[in-house]
Design a protein around this motif. Structure first.
Motif, PDB file in Angstrom:
ATOM      1  N   UNK A  79       0.871  -1.217   0.063  1.00  0.00           N
ATOM      2  CA  UNK A  79       0.140   0.058  -0.068  1.00  0.00           C
ATOM      3  C   UNK A  79       0.979   1.147   0.056  1.00  0.00           C
ATOM      4  N   UNK A  80       1.800   1.252   0.738  1.00  0.00           N
ATOM      5  CA  UNK A  80       2.930   2.434   0.715  1.00  0.00           C
ATOM      6  C   UNK A  80       3.392   2.711  -0.459  1.00  0.00           C
ATOM      7  N   UNK A  81       3.958   1.459  -0.918  1.00  0.00           N
ATOM      8  CA  UNK A  81       4.565   1.597  -2.429  1.00  0.00           C
ATOM      9  C   UNK A  81       3.553   2.246  -3.607  1.00  0.00           C
ATOM     10  N   UNK A  82       2.175   1.999  -3.371  1.00  0.00           N
ATOM     11  CA  UNK A  82       1.314   2.229  -4.412  1.00  0.00           C
ATOM     12  C   UNK A  82       1.212   4.008  -4.178  1.00  0.00           C
ATOM     13  N   UNK A  83       1.141   4.458  -2.739  1.00  0.00           N
ATOM     14  CA  UNK A  83       1.063   5.770  -2.448  1.00  0.00           C
ATOM     15  C   UNK A  83       1.885   6.461  -3.064  1.00  0.00           C
ATOM     16  N   UNK A  84       3.245   5.905  -2.893  1.00  0.00           N
ATOM     17  CA  UNK A  84       4.227   6.610  -3.492  1.00  0.00           C
ATOM     18  C   UNK A  84       4.529   6.859  -4.969  1.00  0.00           C
ATOM     19  N   UNK A  85       3.990   5.561  -5.651  1.00  0.00           N
ATOM     20  CA  UNK A  85       3.672   5.496  -7.217  1.00  0.00           C
ATOM     21  C   UNK A  85       3.017   6.597  -7.628  1.00  0.00           C
ATOM     22  N   UNK A  86       1.887   6.830  -6.930  1.00  0.00           N
ATOM     23  CA  UNK A  86       0.820   7.665  -7.539  1.00  0.00           C
ATOM     24  C   UNK A  86       0.886   9.239  -6.980  1.00  0.00           C
ATOM     25  N   UNK A  87       1.442   9.158  -5.722  1.00  0.00           N
ATOM     26  CA  UNK A  87       1.514  10.822  -5.174  1.00  0.00           C
ATOM     27  C   UNK A  87       2.937  11.109  -4.989  1.00  0.00           C
ATOM     28  N   UNK A  88       3.899  10.281  -5.391  1.00  0.00           N
ATOM     29  CA  UNK A  88       5.306  10.840  -5.004  1.00  0.00           C
ATOM     30  C   UNK A  88       5.854  12.274  -5.389  1.00  0.00           C
ATOM     31  N   UNK A  89       5.593  12.683  -6.620  1.00  0.00           N
ATOM     32  CA  UNK A  89       6.009  14.259  -7.099  1.00  0.00           C
ATOM     33  C   UNK A  89       5.410  14.898  -6.203  1.00  0.00           C
ATOM     34  N   UNK A  90       4.291  15.041  -5.338  1.00  0.00           N
ATOM     35  CA  UNK A  90       3.565  15.698  -4.698  1.00  0.00           C
ATOM     36  C   UNK A  90       3.794  15.794  -3.207  1.00  0.00           C
ATOM     37  N   UNK A  91       4.359  14.686  -2.825  1.00  0.00           N
ATOM     38  CA  UNK A  91       4.709  14.638  -1.472  1.00  0.00           C
ATOM     39  C   UNK A  91       5.506  15.571  -0.655  1.00  0.00           C
ATOM     40  N   UNK A  92       5.138  16.312   0.122  1.00  0.00           N
ATOM     41  CA  UNK A  92       6.102  17.373   0.810  1.00  0.00           C
ATOM     42  C   UNK A  92       6.606  16.935   2.262  1.00  0.00           C
ATOM     43  N   UNK A  93       5.757  16.225   2.960  1.00  0.00           N
ATOM     44  CA  UNK A  93       5.867  16.029   4.427  1.00  0.00           C
ATOM     45  C   UNK A  93       5.207  14.939   4.760  1.00  0.00           C
ATOM     46  N   UNK A  94       5.476  14.324   5.839  1.00  0.00           N
ATOM     47  CA  UNK A  94       5.141  12.938   6.376  1.00  0.00           C
ATOM     48  C   UNK A  94       5.025  12.905   8.097  1.00  0.00           C
ATOM     49  N   UNK A  95       4.052  12.266   8.343  1.00  0.00           N
ATOM     50  CA  UNK A  95       3.814  11.857   9.854  1.00  0.00           C
ATOM     51  C   UNK A  95       4.404  10.518  10.113  1.00  0.00           C
ATOM     52  N   UNK A  96       5.020  10.378  11.127  1.00  0.00           N
ATOM     53  CA  UNK A  96       5.457   8.840  11.463  1.00  0.00           C
ATOM     54  C   UNK A  96       4.948   8.427  12.901  1.00  0.00           C
ATOM     55  N   UNK A  97       4.254   7.252  12.652  1.00  0.00           N
ATOM     56  CA  UNK A  97       3.472   6.455  13.774  1.00  0.00           C
ATOM     57  C   UNK A  97       3.314   5.201  13.258  1.00  0.00           C
TER      58      UNK A  97
END
Length: 277
Positions: free
Chosen positions: A190-208
């Motif tokens: 699922x995480x890989x799918x998120x980065x495949x589709x949203x990677x260019x737009x990701x500017x920040x991330x929360x870690x939990x």
């Protein structure tokens, strides 16, 4: 990427703020004051961050811009605009909020949260917020959640296309999108799918982290990083592929000791992967 977390101090000022961040080994931080602070105080934190190589990760705009209460909605829109302006002035990576909610609880579920009307309300509210500020240095983002848009990579993409503003980007919180056993057990995919589709737009991330109970009905709990099943190897590997110095912020823990334990775990995974935090 840069790891960050909150500061625990009884005497918060630019010097104690940066000193505590450095003591904890953080290289990113949430901006500690809001738009109501004086210009002198705001500039003090900005200068302290620059002098100590602390990345300003985010300015929070936590409120409900789609509230059914007109007074609450108007106040939320005003807050979002002012906080986005603060993020622009300080050079914070993002201004982050949730989309809101259609019920009385600003951050809770409601039967109308996934309606087409709600989607359009989110589009209109985000456009108005961004257009009021017209930011050039920062981005307005919506934290992903399981009970309103954006609740998946696909729904985030739909919002990006519908909002159609360069200043709208992605704040990634993978735990907040894990709402079924299927995704829970396959969260690395699922995480890989998120980065495949949203990677260019990701500017920040929360870690939990997240853990599912053995109850008959599905029950998922947010837990301290390292005590759940989130695939941090995949998450950090994918974050490390991005072409910008992305902040990864620990949150929702109670004590400095818990944050140190969480940071130690994340740093341990990063070290194993030869990734600098």
């Amino acid at each position: 990427m840069r790891l960050g977390g909150p500061v625990f101090t009884d005497d918060l000022n630019p010097d104690t703020w940066t000193a505590t961040l450095k003591e904890e080994g953080y290289r990113a931080a949430v901006f500690p004051v809001d738009h109501e602070a004086s210009e002198e105080e705001i500039n003090g934190y900005v200068n302290a961050a620059e002098s100590n190589d602390i990345l300003l990760a985010e300015v929070g705009a936590w409120s409900n811009p789609i509230s059914p209460d007109k007074v609450i909605r108007k106040a939320a829109m005003d807050k979002c605009k002012r906080q986005l302006d603060l993020a622009e002035r300080t050079g914070a990576r993002v201004c982050v909020n949730i989309a809101g909610a259609r019920g009385g609880q600003w951050d809770g579920p409601h039967e109308e949260n996934f309606s087409e009307e709600t989607f359009e309300m989110i589009v209109d509210s985000v456009r108005e917020i961004i257009d009021a500020v017209n930011p050039k240095r920062t981005f307005y983002t919506l934290e992903t959640l399981p009970w309103i848009f954006p609740d998946s990579a696909d729904s985030y993409l739909e919002l990006i296309r519908a909002i159609d503003r360069k200043a709208f980007a992605v704040h990634l919180d993978p735990v907040n999108m894990i709402s079924s056993p299927r995704v829970y057990y396959r969260n690395g995919e699922f995480i890989k799918e998120c980065f495949k589709k949203l990677g260019p737009y990701i500017k920040s991330c929360h870690a939990k982290d997240i853990r599912m109970s053995g109850d008959f009905m599905v029950h998922l709990d947010e837990v301290l990083p390292g005590t759940g099943t989130l695939n941090y190897k995949v998450l950090l590997t994918e974050l490390n592929k991005l072409d910008h110095d992305i902040p990864v912020i620990l949150e929702h823990l109670t004590t400095p000791e818990e944050y140190r334990q969480a940071a130690s775990y994340v740093r341990g995974v990063a070290k194993e992967l030869k990734i600098e935090l």
